[in-house]
Design a protein around this motif. Structure first.
Motif, short mmCIF file in Angstrom:
data_model
loop_
_atom_site.label_atom_id
_atom_site.label_comp_id
_atom_site.label_asym_id
_atom_site.label_seq_id
_atom_site.Cartn_x
_atom_site.Cartn_y
_atom_site.Cartn_z
N PRO A 1 6.63 -21.72 22.59
CA PRO A 1 6.63 -21.57 21.14
C PRO A 1 5.43 -22.33 20.55
CG PRO A 1 8.80 -22.22 21.96
CD PRO A 1 7.83 -22.41 23.08
N GLY A 2 4.81 -21.76 19.52
CA GLY A 2 3.65 -22.43 18.95
C GLY A 2 3.10 -21.61 17.81
N TYR A 3 1.85 -21.87 17.45
CA TYR A 3 1.18 -21.15 16.35
C TYR A 3 2.07 -21.16 15.10
CZ TYR A 3 -2.81 -19.03 18.98
OH TYR A 3 -3.96 -18.78 19.68
N GLN A 4 2.46 -19.97 14.58
CA GLN A 4 3.25 -19.89 13.33
C GLN A 4 4.75 -19.83 13.61
OE1 GLN A 4 0.42 -17.72 13.72
NE2 GLN A 4 -0.71 -19.36 12.70
N ALA B 1 3.17 -17.97 22.68
CA ALA B 1 2.36 -17.27 23.67
C ALA B 1 3.11 -17.17 24.98
CB ALA B 1 1.02 -17.98 23.88
N SER C 1 -1.17 -27.70 16.64
CA SER C 1 -0.02 -26.92 17.08
C SER C 1 -0.28 -26.43 18.51
CB SER C 1 0.20 -25.73 16.15
OG SER C 1 1.16 -24.84 16.69
N TYR C 2 0.79 -26.24 19.27
CA TYR C 2 0.62 -25.59 20.56
C TYR C 2 0.23 -24.15 20.32
CZ TYR C 2 2.85 -29.51 22.86
OH TYR C 2 3.13 -30.76 23.33
N ALA C 3 -0.57 -23.60 21.23
CA ALA C 3 -0.91 -22.18 21.14
C ALA C 3 -0.37 -21.48 22.40
CB ALA C 3 -2.41 -21.99 20.99
N TYR D 1 -5.66 -27.22 12.87
CA TYR D 1 -5.82 -26.68 11.53
C TYR D 1 -6.54 -27.71 10.67
CZ TYR D 1 -2.75 -22.97 13.08
OH TYR D 1 -2.24 -21.90 13.76
#
Lengths: 316, 227
Positions: free
Chosen positions: A182-185, A263, B4-6, B14
């Protein structure tokens, strides 16, 4: 000294591990969709992992050998034959000038890797031979293979014939659980939406290619419609306005403005790219720590997989 | 600066919530600092409008160590100097109806003369906010609100190489023939992406770009092509 393409099949592309360090000018990475099968192909041939091989999607590839060399095919179960005689996958085979190599259509999985001893000798662009058709870069002419294409490779008359033991070969099934970091938005998807995402069965749609796999299932809603365009990593899962996830793969655009829920673990994204339309995907959350461990374990496993040596083939 | 993790080999920083020269300067400062602190552990960076995606080699390092090092650049990034950031690049443009199919319509739509549109477009200094969509496609901002125009309802299937175009408050030069829905106002004879040239692209994220109006004769002299 070369192999010459008689029939390219549905989609055959020259690939090395990919084009890295060029996102700054908008270039994507390309490279093999199923990195594990690609790496094992190179390992069986005793090649450097950066060598160039052919990725054949769905099959139908036919080559004429214009030199003596050794080949190996890994990945999807596409029937391999040399001069009409069926041969094992995951095994190094001798070919001689004049031989005809055919790769039929896949039963399980849809990406195969055909490598040669020493790799194909292709001029790199931006440090890589990986073919990205959309960018017209890599391979020959930046395009997929076509009849008559000449693929230069060294002449090799003596080589170890290694094989991956049957019980260690991957099984390409029609369903798969993809682990997701889990990540990003992620925080823009409320608890109900996240639960729906992780508990539903997703179907691989007809719209699946080297850019990304689009999945079909219940719509996932996000608090926001879009974001300022930002960098997209391998495996990133976009949720566009229609709520249907897209898992982004090797030929993804480098930036995009759809919200992302996280991702896919790269190992699982590679395995997902072996699914044909109609295949089923489930998602399961994994922590960054768990993902890191999985990557290291898999790397160790690939490097240390025991290979069997076969006796020398007699010249025909 | 927020992190944040991607993915399994990427985190994203950010540096703001909107576009602007100050945010762009922080993105560029973060890119430079990340390159320095991660060294050989870094695989690639994707700078964009207000973020920086950091892709690392997970077999050489791990997320904890990457995040630790990125936290260490916070102060340097927060105090990035706007005016010094980026190189200044000048791109020649032949603004005309024959090289910019939408120039006259855009002028009418904005209730300006063609000369005023050209002046407003060429007298602004733009910042390269992001590169993507296609190799060498640089998103430049921000266009004067008086000539900001929405994308075409039906995109063209073929926009010529070098086309200088406006979409909302962004402008760009098409690096290659491609489909596109931006408003075309001129053409730039300088190649924006040439795989055989070194460097292959004249601009980078964070650079400052100005457009210089040139005559038809100068455009052709510089190798410009008219469709």
């Amino acid at each position: 000294m070369s192999l010459v393409v008689r029939q390219p099949g549905l989609l055959s592309l020259l690939q090395d591990p990919g084009r890295f360090g060029q996102h700054g000018i908008g270039l994507t990475t390309g490279g093999p969709l199923d990195r594990e099968a690609f790496d094992l192909c190179q390992r069986l041939l005793g090649n450097d992992s950066a060598c160039t091989a052919i990725e054949a999607s769905f099959g139908g590839l036919e080559l004429d050998a214009h030199t003596d060399t050794f080949i190996c095919v890994t990945g999807a179960t596409m029937p391999l034959a040399i001069n009409g005689q069926e041969r094992d996958l995951w095994t190094v085979h001798k070919v001689q000038a004049g031989d005809h190599i055919t790769l039929g259509y896949g039963m399980d999985g849809c990406r195969s890797y055909l490598g040669v001893a020493g790799g194909f000798s292709i001029a790199p662009q931006f440090g890589s031979t990986a073919t990205v058709v959309r960018e017209q870069l890599g391979g020959l002419r930046g395009d997929k293979l076509a009849p008559g294409d000449v693929l230069p490779c060294p002449r090799v008359s003596e080589h170890r014939r290694l094989q991956l033991p049957r019980d260690l070969r991957p099984h390409y099934q029609r369903q798969l659980t993809v682990r997701v970091i889990p990540g990003y938005q992620q925080h823009h998807f409320d608890r109900l939406q996240q639960r729906r995402f992780f508990s539903s069965a997703w179907t691989v749609s007809q719209r699946c290619d080297r850019m990304g796999y689009r999945l079909e299932g219940p719509a996932i809603r996000c608090d926001i419609e879009g974001i300022l365009s930002e960098g997209i990593c391998f495996g990133a899962i976009q949720i566009p306005a229609d709520g249907q996830p897209i898992v982004l793969l090797n030929d993804r655009q480098t930036i995009g403005g759809y919200p992302k829920i996280g991702a896919a673990l790269s190992l699982d994204a590679g395995r997902m790219a072996q699914l044909q339309p109609g295949g089923t995907v489930h998602f399961a959350a994994i922590s960054p720590h768990g993902a890191h461990n999985a990557l290291h374990l898999n790397h160790w496993r690939i490097q240390h997989m025991p290979l069997q040596e076969l006796p020398r083939e007699r010249d025909r | 600066m927020q992190l944040s993790y991607a993915g399994d080999n990427a985190v994203i920083l950010y540096l703001g919530e909107r576009t602007g020269a100050d945010v762009a300067a922080r993105v560029q400062a973060a890119a430079n600092a990340a390159r320095r602190v991660l060294g050989a552990d870094l695989i690639d960076l994707v700078p964009s409008y207000a973020s920086l995606l950091v892709i690392y080699d997970p077999l050489r390092t791990d997320h904890m160590h990457v995040i630790h090092r990125l936290h260490g650049i916070r102060e340097e990034v927060d105090t990035a100097n706007v005016s010094e950031a980026g190189r200044e690049i000048v791109l020649p443009v032949y603004y005309s109806a024959e090289s910019g199919a939408d120039l006259e319509r855009l002028a009418q739509q904005c209730e300006l003369s063609v000369e005023e549109v050209i002046a407003l477009h060429s007298e602004t200094e733009y910042r390269v906010y992001a590169i993507g969509f296609a190799p060498g496609f640089a998103y430049l901002g921000e266009v004067d609100p008086r000539i900001a125009a929405p994308r075409l309802a039906t995109p063209r299937s073929k926009v010529p190489r070098g086309a200088v175009a406006i979409a909302d408050r962004q402008t760009a030069v098409y690096p290659a023939v491609s489909p596109g829905g931006w408003n075309l106002i001129g053409n730039c004879p300088q190649r924006m992406f040439d795989p055989d040239a070194e460097p292959s692209m004249p601009v980078a994220v964070g650079d400052r770009v100005r457009f210089e109006p040139i005559s038809r004769a100068r455009f052709l002299e510089l190798g410009g092509e008219l469709a």
